[in-house]
Design an enzyme around this catalytic site. Structure first.
Site, PDB file in Angstrom:
ATOM      1  N   HIS A 265       0.814  -1.121   0.023  1.00 16.41           N
ATOM      2  CA  HIS A 265      -0.072   0.010  -0.127  1.00 16.41           C
ATOM      3  C   HIS A 265       0.854   1.306  -0.068  1.00 16.41           C
ATOM      4  O   HIS A 265       0.222   2.282   0.179  1.00 16.41           O
ATOM      5  CB  HIS A 265      -0.789  -0.027   1.142  1.00 16.41           C
ATOM      6  CG  HIS A 265      -0.122  -0.248   2.525  1.00 16.41           C
ATOM      7  ND1 HIS A 265       0.183   1.179   3.259  1.00 16.41           N
ATOM      8  CD2 HIS A 265       0.366  -1.117   3.235  1.00 16.41           C
ATOM      9  CE1 HIS A 265       0.773   0.516   4.261  1.00 16.41           C
ATOM     10  NE2 HIS A 265       0.776  -0.516   4.439  1.00 16.41           N
ATOM     11  N   CYS A 266       2.067   1.148  -0.334  1.00 18.38           N
ATOM     12  CA  CYS A 266       3.055   2.290  -0.202  1.00 18.38           C
ATOM     13  C   CYS A 266       3.786   2.673  -1.473  1.00 18.38           C
ATOM     14  O   CYS A 266       3.338   3.423  -2.188  1.00 18.38           O
ATOM     15  CB  CYS A 266       4.148   2.249   0.876  1.00 18.38           C
ATOM     16  SG  CYS A 266       3.458   2.086   2.632  1.00 18.38           S
ATOM     17  N   ILE A 267       4.759   1.889  -1.819  1.00 21.49           N
ATOM     18  CA  ILE A 267       5.310   2.083  -2.985  1.00 21.49           C
ATOM     19  C   ILE A 267       4.623   2.099  -4.358  1.00 21.49           C
ATOM     20  O   ILE A 267       5.073   2.980  -5.096  1.00 21.49           O
ATOM     21  CB  ILE A 267       6.546   0.934  -3.231  1.00 21.49           C
ATOM     22  CG1 ILE A 267       7.583   1.001  -2.026  1.00 21.49           C
ATOM     23  CG2 ILE A 267       7.369   1.238  -4.541  1.00 21.49           C
ATOM     24  CD1 ILE A 267       8.528   0.143  -1.919  1.00 21.49           C
TER      25      ILE A 267
ATOM     26  N   VAL B 194       1.859   3.185  -4.618  1.00 24.23           N
ATOM     27  CA  VAL B 194       0.670   4.457  -4.660  1.00 24.23           C
ATOM     28  C   VAL B 194       1.440   5.718  -4.382  1.00 24.23           C
ATOM     29  O   VAL B 194       0.878   6.564  -5.117  1.00 24.23           O
ATOM     30  CB  VAL B 194      -0.027   3.949  -3.394  1.00 24.23           C
ATOM     31  CG1 VAL B 194      -1.262   5.291  -3.232  1.00 24.23           C
ATOM     32  CG2 VAL B 194      -0.901   2.685  -3.813  1.00 24.23           C
ATOM     33  N   ASP B 195       2.131   5.904  -3.348  1.00 27.93           N
ATOM     34  CA  ASP B 195       2.785   7.105  -2.957  1.00 27.93           C
ATOM     35  C   ASP B 195       3.530   7.789  -3.921  1.00 27.93           C
ATOM     36  O   ASP B 195       3.300   9.329  -4.172  1.00 27.93           O
ATOM     37  CB  ASP B 195       3.633   6.883  -1.707  1.00 27.93           C
ATOM     38  CG  ASP B 195       2.881   6.596  -0.401  1.00 27.93           C
ATOM     39  OD1 ASP B 195       1.748   6.433  -0.591  1.00 27.93           O
ATOM     40  OD2 ASP B 195       3.574   6.367   0.689  1.00 27.93           O
TER      41      ASP B 195
END
Length: 267
Positions: free
Chosen positions: A104-106, A108-109
């Protein structure tokens, strides 16, 4: 997640408060279960800190993914290159190629940061390119699987393929934005008969098809044309899998300790 060395308590928490009182309360809250709280001057600083950390990893993963594709074309083993470069005691941090990035980080961010930057008439082209490179990796993995099967006289359409590992990273059960699942979707769209084994993910729905994790044994392995290693879960007996499979396609260099085998091909 899945990292036994850096458990939750050991990972510092960066905290920015809207007011000094907010900072004090939030810091007190996190201090109850985290060893180190890092206060910064505002929530904007805290948010950009997280974006920098995620984007740093995303950009470096994209770099090594691009080099992996180039190295394959040049006939160079990128994994050996990375191991050699890691011997430098300063100025280098190893990142590793794979079928894509998940969680849910790399994934998306960096896109969030790119969208936000446009409010300031700024275009983060470098970051955007890295994100696009990582998003391309499931398609590259698909093409390599097709090439490897073709070299063995087997068309992709109709091939029976066992995917090993479907979470977004090793030794966890989280499948959010998993590149392994994207690879499965692409394979199924092209007519491959796909099954999977992941003891952390007992059931899964891919392209509307309900699936269950298969228990790996020698009889099961003989029913598939190839095993595709998409994650290096510590619980998989890779030596047994390689010894009992007609073909093993390794997208993670998980079998590096087994040495060259006639039925083993790295992506």
């Amino acid at each position: 997640p899945g990292n036994r060395e850096f458990e939750f308590r050991k990972v510092p928490k960066v905290v920015g408060g809207v007011t000094p009182q907010c900072m004090e309360v939030a810091s007190a809250f996190f201090s109850a279960f985290v060893d180190q709280v890092v206060p910064v001057s505002s929530p904007r600083i805290a948010e950009m800190t997280k974006l920098l950390e995620n984007t740093f990893r995303g950009v470096n993963i994209a770099l090594v993914n691009e080099l992996a594709m180039l190295s394959h074309r040049m006939g160079i083993d990128i994994w050996e290159v990375i191991d050699a470069a890691t011997t430098k005691p300063f100025g280098f941090m190893p990142f590793y190629p794979g079928p894509g990035v998940g969680g849910h980080c790399i994934p998306v961010d960096p896109f969030y940061l790119s969208w936000k930057a446009k409010e300031y008439d700024f275009y983060v082209n470098f970051i955007q390119l890295a994100a696009e490179t990582n998003d391309h990796m499931p398609y590259y993995t698909l093409s390599r699987i097709g090439e490897i099967l073709s070299d063995c006289g087997k068309p992709l359409k109709g091939a029976r393929l066992l995917m090993l590992g479907v979470a977004f990273k090793e030794n966890i059960s989280d499948t959010r934005n998993s590149p392994a699942i994207r690879v499965m979707e692409l394979l199924m769209e092209r007519g491959a008969d796909v099954g999977y084994s992941d003891y952390n993910v007992p059931d899964l729905c891919v392209n509307g098809k309900a699936m269950q994790s298969l228990t790996v044994d020698s009889n099961l392995l003989q029913q598939f044309d190839a095993v595709v290693i998409l994650l290096k879960h510590t619980g998989h007996d890779l030596a047994h899998i390689v010894n009992n499979s007609p073909l093993v396609i390794d997208a993670r260099n998980a079998t590096c300790d087994l040495g060259p085998r006639a039925n083993l091909v790295k992506i």
